[in-house]
Design a protein around this motif. Structure first.
Motif, PDB file in Angstrom:
ATOM      1  N   ASN A 134      89.050 -12.835  30.593  1.00 32.57           N
ATOM      2  CA  ASN A 134      90.624 -12.930  30.626  1.00 32.57           C
ATOM      3  C   ASN A 134      91.183 -13.533  31.381  1.00 32.57           C
ATOM      4  OD1 ASN A 134      93.017 -11.922  30.035  1.00 32.57           O
ATOM      5  ND2 ASN A 134      92.440  -9.636  30.309  1.00 32.57           N
ATOM      6  N   ASP A 135      91.990 -14.616  31.071  1.00 39.69           N
ATOM      7  CA  ASP A 135      91.917 -16.093  32.442  1.00 39.69           C
ATOM      8  C   ASP A 135      93.545 -15.988  33.009  1.00 39.69           C
ATOM      9  OD1 ASP A 135      89.691 -16.790  31.223  1.00 39.69           O
ATOM     10  OD2 ASP A 135      90.318 -17.662  30.053  1.00 39.69           O
ATOM     11  N   TRP A 136      94.140 -14.166  32.644  1.00 38.12           N
ATOM     12  CA  TRP A 136      95.512 -14.452  33.454  1.00 38.12           C
ATOM     13  C   TRP A 136      95.540 -14.503  34.482  1.00 38.12           C
ATOM     14  CZ3 TRP A 136      96.636 -10.715  37.215  1.00 38.12           C
ATOM     15  CH2 TRP A 136      95.622  -9.995  37.157  1.00 38.12           C
ATOM     16  N   TYR A 137      94.201 -14.403  35.127  1.00 36.11           N
ATOM     17  CA  TYR A 137      94.771 -14.001  36.821  1.00 36.11           C
ATOM     18  C   TYR A 137      94.169 -15.624  37.710  1.00 36.11           C
ATOM     19  CZ  TYR A 137      89.590 -13.503  35.341  1.00 36.11           C
ATOM     20  OH  TYR A 137      88.526 -13.524  34.759  1.00 36.11           O
ATOM     21  N   ALA A 138      94.434 -16.534  36.583  1.00 39.37           N
ATOM     22  CA  ALA A 138      94.748 -18.167  36.998  1.00 39.37           C
ATOM     23  C   ALA A 138      96.356 -18.648  37.921  1.00 39.37           C
ATOM     24  CB  ALA A 138      94.413 -18.707  35.740  1.00 39.37           C
ATOM     25  N   GLN A 139      96.564 -17.298  37.092  1.00 38.37           N
ATOM     26  CA  GLN A 139      98.748 -17.316  37.064  1.00 38.37           C
ATOM     27  C   GLN A 139      98.913 -17.430  38.880  1.00 38.37           C
ATOM     28  OE1 GLN A 139     100.713 -18.890  35.937  1.00 38.37           O
ATOM     29  NE2 GLN A 139     100.487 -18.372  33.697  1.00 38.37           N
ATOM     30  N   PHE A 140      97.277 -16.465  39.794  1.00 40.37           N
ATOM     31  CA  PHE A 140      97.747 -16.497  41.095  1.00 40.37           C
ATOM     32  C   PHE A 140      97.577 -17.792  41.743  1.00 40.37           C
ATOM     33  CE2 PHE A 140      95.973 -12.458  40.695  1.00 40.37           C
ATOM     34  CZ  PHE A 140      96.364 -11.517  41.315  1.00 40.37           C
ATOM     35  N   ALA A 141      96.713 -19.008  41.159  1.00 40.25           N
ATOM     36  CA  ALA A 141      97.181 -20.511  41.807  1.00 40.25           C
ATOM     37  C   ALA A 141      98.474 -20.945  41.241  1.00 40.25           C
ATOM     38  CB  ALA A 141      96.190 -21.326  40.451  1.00 40.25           C
ATOM     39  N   TYR A 142      99.150 -20.950  40.567  1.00 41.71           N
ATOM     40  CA  TYR A 142     100.383 -20.788  40.544  1.00 41.71           C
ATOM     41  C   TYR A 142     101.084 -20.131  41.625  1.00 41.71           C
ATOM     42  CZ  TYR A 142     105.294 -21.759  38.251  1.00 41.71           C
ATOM     43  OH  TYR A 142     106.547 -22.149  38.336  1.00 41.71           O
ATOM     44  N   LYS A 143     101.435 -19.144  41.817  1.00 42.03           N
ATOM     45  CA  LYS A 143     102.026 -18.198  42.752  1.00 42.03           C
ATOM     46  C   LYS A 143     101.997 -18.843  44.204  1.00 42.03           C
ATOM     47  CE  LYS A 143     102.447 -13.873  44.962  1.00 42.03           C
ATOM     48  NZ  LYS A 143     103.551 -13.612  45.077  1.00 42.03           N
ATOM     49  N   PHE A 144     101.028 -18.970  44.596  1.00 39.98           N
ATOM     50  CA  PHE A 144     100.363 -19.226  45.474  1.00 39.98           C
ATOM     51  C   PHE A 144     100.233 -21.322  45.264  1.00 39.98           C
ATOM     52  CE2 PHE A 144      98.194 -15.476  45.900  1.00 39.98           C
ATOM     53  CZ  PHE A 144      98.930 -14.922  47.091  1.00 39.98           C
ATOM     54  N   ASP A 145     100.489 -21.847  44.420  1.00 37.83           N
ATOM     55  CA  ASP A 145     100.973 -23.316  44.629  1.00 37.83           C
ATOM     56  C   ASP A 145      99.741 -24.007  45.249  1.00 37.83           C
ATOM     57  OD1 ASP A 145     102.002 -26.182  44.313  1.00 37.83           O
ATOM     58  OD2 ASP A 145     103.748 -25.463  46.069  1.00 37.83           O
ATOM     59  N   CYS A 146      98.880 -23.720  45.284  1.00 41.60           N
ATOM     60  CA  CYS A 146      97.520 -23.712  45.350  1.00 41.60           C
ATOM     61  C   CYS A 146      96.170 -25.122  43.895  1.00 41.60           C
ATOM     62  CB  CYS A 146      96.622 -23.081  46.105  1.00 41.60           C
ATOM     63  SG  CYS A 146      96.092 -21.289  45.403  1.00 41.60           S
ATOM     64  N   PRO A 147      95.295 -25.825  44.513  1.00 46.96           N
ATOM     65  CA  PRO A 147      94.936 -26.134  43.732  1.00 46.96           C
ATOM     66  C   PRO A 147      93.743 -25.574  42.913  1.00 46.96           C
ATOM     67  CG  PRO A 147      94.758 -27.358  45.709  1.00 46.96           C
ATOM     68  CD  PRO A 147      95.570 -26.829  45.502  1.00 46.96           C
ATOM     69  N   LEU A 148      93.290 -25.264  42.073  1.00 50.94           N
ATOM     70  CA  LEU A 148      92.613 -23.961  41.050  1.00 50.94           C
ATOM     71  C   LEU A 148      90.906 -24.890  40.984  1.00 50.94           C
ATOM     72  CD1 LEU A 148      91.824 -21.186  40.244  1.00 50.94           C
ATOM     73  CD2 LEU A 148      93.165 -22.731  37.912  1.00 50.94           C
ATOM     74  N   ILE A 149      90.247 -24.190  41.151  1.00 48.05           N
ATOM     75  CA  ILE A 149      88.743 -24.387  40.985  1.00 48.05           C
ATOM     76  C   ILE A 149      88.386 -23.410  39.705  1.00 48.05           C
ATOM     77  CG2 ILE A 149      86.367 -24.507  41.584  1.00 48.05           C
ATOM     78  CD1 ILE A 149      86.894 -26.528  43.832  1.00 48.05           C
ATOM     79  N   SER A 150      87.237 -23.979  38.532  1.00 49.51           N
ATOM     80  CA  SER A 150      86.729 -22.995  37.858  1.00 49.51           C
ATOM     81  C   SER A 150      85.505 -22.542  37.904  1.00 49.51           C
ATOM     82  CB  SER A 150      87.142 -23.220  36.652  1.00 49.51           C
ATOM     83  OG  SER A 150      87.260 -24.184  36.411  1.00 49.51           O
ATOM     84  N   ILE A 151      84.837 -21.706  37.850  1.00 48.98           N
ATOM     85  CA  ILE A 151      83.553 -21.920  37.794  1.00 48.98           C
ATOM     86  C   ILE A 151      82.720 -20.675  36.491  1.00 48.98           C
ATOM     87  CG2 ILE A 151      81.305 -20.127  38.642  1.00 48.98           C
ATOM     88  CD1 ILE A 151      82.315 -21.228  41.290  1.00 48.98           C
ATOM     89  N   PHE A 152      81.807 -20.888  35.710  1.00 53.02           N
ATOM     90  CA  PHE A 152      81.215 -21.251  34.818  1.00 53.02           C
ATOM     91  C   PHE A 152      79.599 -20.712  35.414  1.00 53.02           C
ATOM     92  CE2 PHE A 152      84.602 -22.466  32.520  1.00 53.02           C
ATOM     93  CZ  PHE A 152      85.246 -21.745  31.873  1.00 53.02           C
ATOM     94  N   SER A 153      79.250 -19.043  35.203  1.00 55.32           N
ATOM     95  CA  SER A 153      77.322 -18.344  35.844  1.00 55.32           C
ATOM     96  C   SER A 153      76.651 -19.306  34.534  1.00 55.32           C
ATOM     97  CB  SER A 153      77.346 -17.194  35.972  1.00 55.32           C
ATOM     98  OG  SER A 153      78.097 -17.172  34.931  1.00 55.32           O
ATOM     99  N   ASN A 154      77.454 -19.400  33.638  1.00 50.72           N
ATOM    100  CA  ASN A 154      76.367 -19.874  32.975  1.00 50.72           C
ATOM    101  C   ASN A 154      76.961 -21.290  31.790  1.00 50.72           C
ATOM    102  OD1 ASN A 154      78.384 -19.131  30.820  1.00 50.72           O
ATOM    103  ND2 ASN A 154      77.557 -17.380  30.289  1.00 50.72           N
ATOM    104  N   MET A 155      76.565 -21.824  30.663  1.00 58.09           N
ATOM    105  CA  MET A 155      77.373 -22.596  29.646  1.00 58.09           C
ATOM    106  C   MET A 155      78.405 -22.523  29.714  1.00 58.09           C
ATOM    107  SD  MET A 155      73.888 -23.947  27.550  1.00 58.09           S
ATOM    108  CE  MET A 155      74.886 -25.223  26.622  1.00 58.09           C
ATOM    109  N   ILE A 156      79.037 -24.196  29.162  1.00 58.40           N
ATOM    110  CA  ILE A 156      80.577 -23.540  29.472  1.00 58.40           C
ATOM    111  C   ILE A 156      81.055 -23.047  28.676  1.00 58.40           C
ATOM    112  CG2 ILE A 156      80.858 -26.190  29.020  1.00 58.40           C
ATOM    113  CD1 ILE A 156      83.471 -26.317  30.863  1.00 58.40           C
ATOM    114  N   LEU A 157      81.989 -22.112  28.166  1.00 53.86           N
ATOM    115  CA  LEU A 157      82.347 -21.353  26.720  1.00 53.86           C
ATOM    116  C   LEU A 157      82.974 -22.594  26.121  1.00 53.86           C
ATOM    117  CD1 LEU A 157      83.399 -18.663  28.102  1.00 53.86           C
ATOM    118  CD2 LEU A 157      81.443 -18.576  27.021  1.00 53.86           C
ATOM    119  N   SER A 158      83.423 -22.470  24.646  1.00 50.92           N
ATOM    120  CA  SER A 158      83.219 -23.904  23.843  1.00 50.92           C
ATOM    121  C   SER A 158      84.710 -23.786  23.025  1.00 50.92           C
ATOM    122  CB  SER A 158      82.699 -23.503  22.408  1.00 50.92           C
ATOM    123  OG  SER A 158      82.969 -22.714  21.500  1.00 50.92           O
ATOM    124  N   TRP A 159      85.190 -22.679  24.016  1.00 56.04           N
ATOM    125  CA  TRP A 159      86.189 -22.773  23.518  1.00 56.04           C
ATOM    126  C   TRP A 159      87.853 -23.404  24.305  1.00 56.04           C
ATOM    127  CZ3 TRP A 159      84.451 -18.147  23.413  1.00 56.04           C
ATOM    128  CH2 TRP A 159      84.621 -17.014  24.674  1.00 56.04           C
TER     129      TRP A 159
END
Length: 524
Positions: A134-159
């Motif tokens: 549920n990726d809504w919390y990516a918007q914290f990066a927009y709120k704080f105007d900072c770069p974003l690094i995403s992490i997957f603990s398994n293989m990357i999801l296809s979608w």
């Protein structure tokens, strides 16, 4: 000397970045995969504020951890019953895996730590989080105007891979949850299944994750924000738990970085009772653990008895992570414990076999140490992980529904007694370890690279900004086909016109001569 050390520490602190970590996913292994990176960044002088469901109270943490367990009482610890076949039905998988998120999001925002974060005016230089549920919390990066690094603990999801511009071809790149292995090549049936899974994950994922996340983000952050997809697409880099020696090789853009095994740190001393138990086993030890999510005590009696029977027939000793107080029918060669230091056990040279659910963290630890694996996949990416081990000759898959005394004993004896499994596990370990940098050092380097270069937008491929029809060159193909068809039509009609003209000149002239002779005869 002390003054010099103090000045050096102050210098490191002054150069450190303020980093926000946000990990509300209720799966311990997901957080444990990234925690090694967070600790290392803190050791290098960065200031981290991390929101997590799994604060580490057993030892002093190197960064500020904010416990959000009280914010989500329905998700304190996600555990599954082993007598439920999570992975057999795609919609059941989505119900189990994704439906917990909308409820947790509503709960999350009701507690004070999250209210403080939403109203905070702090300055962050970077945000690190995990996507896929549920990726809504990516918007914290927009709120704080900072770069974003995403992490997957398994293989990357296809979608999500297509969102960040990665090659997303089901003909040779398996979806993490399909349960197929492309080594050496997927069969037609595997490619058909993988394609079906791709389509379903994209379609159902849209309604289960993307649309709800977008709606929720606008309720929280307002309507004048970019879409969640836009924010995720602008991730500076994405780390995922893969390495070609275990899973299949796949083409990746510069900002998609493989850090498989990042969770594997230095070994520690084993507890005295476990070390004594292992050292005194003349024939070696079998380690049996179904991870942090699945509780061994939930085995149905007939499944439990199958393993007890098999263990009683082998000369090896068995370490069994068993969450119950007692294990009925336990033979003398079995030691049970509610918790065991898995990383350190697998590193012991006397451990001959790892029986596991196939979670990627445990699988990567076994691969790193060259221990053969008997995998019992339950859901998610576990079947894919075990299939990869099978393809490399370093393990075998045991279908949960086929567990019986005879089958379990036969597979355990084969893995213990056939030297090819240990030999292949050692070869796989050598390939897995052979890298220019350790996975943790790789992740640290690229994290600080993003900080140094203000988000490093130059790492992003243009494919991330393309609609699917442009990415697949369908517009170019359509234009070329249209030009070819138009050219063929022009040639066809031009040729037809010329031939008719010639035919008219030849046949039309003859007709006039014939008609004049006929008229002359009539006049005579």
């Amino acid at each position: 000397m002390k003054i010099a050390v103090l000045l050096l520490c102050l210098c490191c602190s002054a150069n450190g970045a303020n980093i926000l970590g946000f990990f509300p996913t209720p799966f311990r292994s997901h957080y444990w995969f990234v925690r090694s990176l967070l600790v290392k960044l803190a050791e290098r002088g960065h200031n981290l504020t991390v929101y997590t469901m799994f604060p580490d109270s057993s030892q002093s943490t190197e960064y500020l951890e904010i416990d959000i367990r009280p914010c989500m009482p329905t998700q304190r610890i996600a555990t599954g019953m082993l007598n439920e076949t999570f992975g057999s039905d795609l919609m059941g998988f989505f119900n189990m895996y994704f439906n917990i998120q909308p409820k947790s999001s509503q709960e999350l925002l009701k507690c004070s730590p999250m209210k403080e974060l939403l109203s905070s005016t702090d300055k962050f230089d970077l945000m690190i989080t995990e996507f896929g549920h549920n990726d809504w919390y990516a918007q914290f990066a927009y709120k704080f105007d900072c770069p974003l690094i995403s992490i997957f603990s398994n293989m990357i999801l296809s979608w999500l891979s297509g969102t960040i511009g990665a090659i997303n071809n089901p003909s040779f790149v398996p979806d993490a949850n399909t349960g197929v292995c492309p080594i050496p090549m997927m069969s037609f049936a595997d490619r058909l299944r993988n394609t079906y899974r791709y389509v379903m994950m994209h379609t159902v994922g849209l309604f289960y994750t993307t649309i709800p996340a977008e709606k929720f983000a606008r309720e929280v952050f307002g309507s004048d924000i970019p879409t969640v997809k836009e924010v995720v697409k602008n991730s500076s880099v994405t780390f995922f738990n893969n390495y070609p020696s275990l899973h299949s090789a796949m083409p990746v853009p510069p900002n998609l970085i493989q850090v498989g095994g990042m969770n594997i740190g230095p070994t520690k001393d084993l507890p005295e009772n476990i070390e004594k138990f292992i050292n005194e086993s003349k024939h070696g030890v079998v380690y049996f653990c179904m991870g942090s999510l699945l509780r061994g005590e939930t085995f149905p009696p007939e499944k439990r008895e199958a393993f007890l029977y098999a263990f009683s027939k082998i000369p090896q000793r068995v370490l069994w992570k068993w969450e119950g107080d007692v294990l009925p029918g336990k033979s003398d060669n079995i030691m049970i414990s509610k918790w065991m230091p898995q990383r350190d056990i697998l590193a012991h040279p006397n451990v001959k076999l790892f029986i596991s659910h196939g979670g990627l963290l445990g699988t990567s630890e076994a691969v790193y140490e060259g221990v053969p694996v008997l995998g019992i996949p339950i859901f998610g990416d576990q079947r894919t992980n075990i299939k990869s081990l099978e393809a490399n000759g370093a393990g075998e898959l045991l279908d949960y529904n086929e567990i019986s005394k005879e089958v379990v004993l036969e597979k355990i004896q084969r893995l213990l007694n056939d030297p090819k499994y240990k030999e292949n596990a050692k070869l796989l370990s050598d390939r897995y370890r052979d890298r220019p940098m350790s996975p943790l050092d790789t992740a640290v380097y690229w994290t600080e690279y993003v900080i140094r270069h203000k988000g490093a937008p130059h790492l992003r491929t243009a494919a991330a900004d393309m609609p699917w029809y442009q990415y697949l060159l369908l517009d170019v193909i359509a234009f070329i086909v249209a030009v070819l068809v138009a050219g063929l039509l022009i040639i066809y009609y031009t040729t037809k016109f010329i031939l008719r003209a010639i035919y008219g000149l030849i046949c039309g002239g003859g007709a006039k001569k014939g008609s004049s002779k006929s008229d002359k005869k009539k006049r005579n």
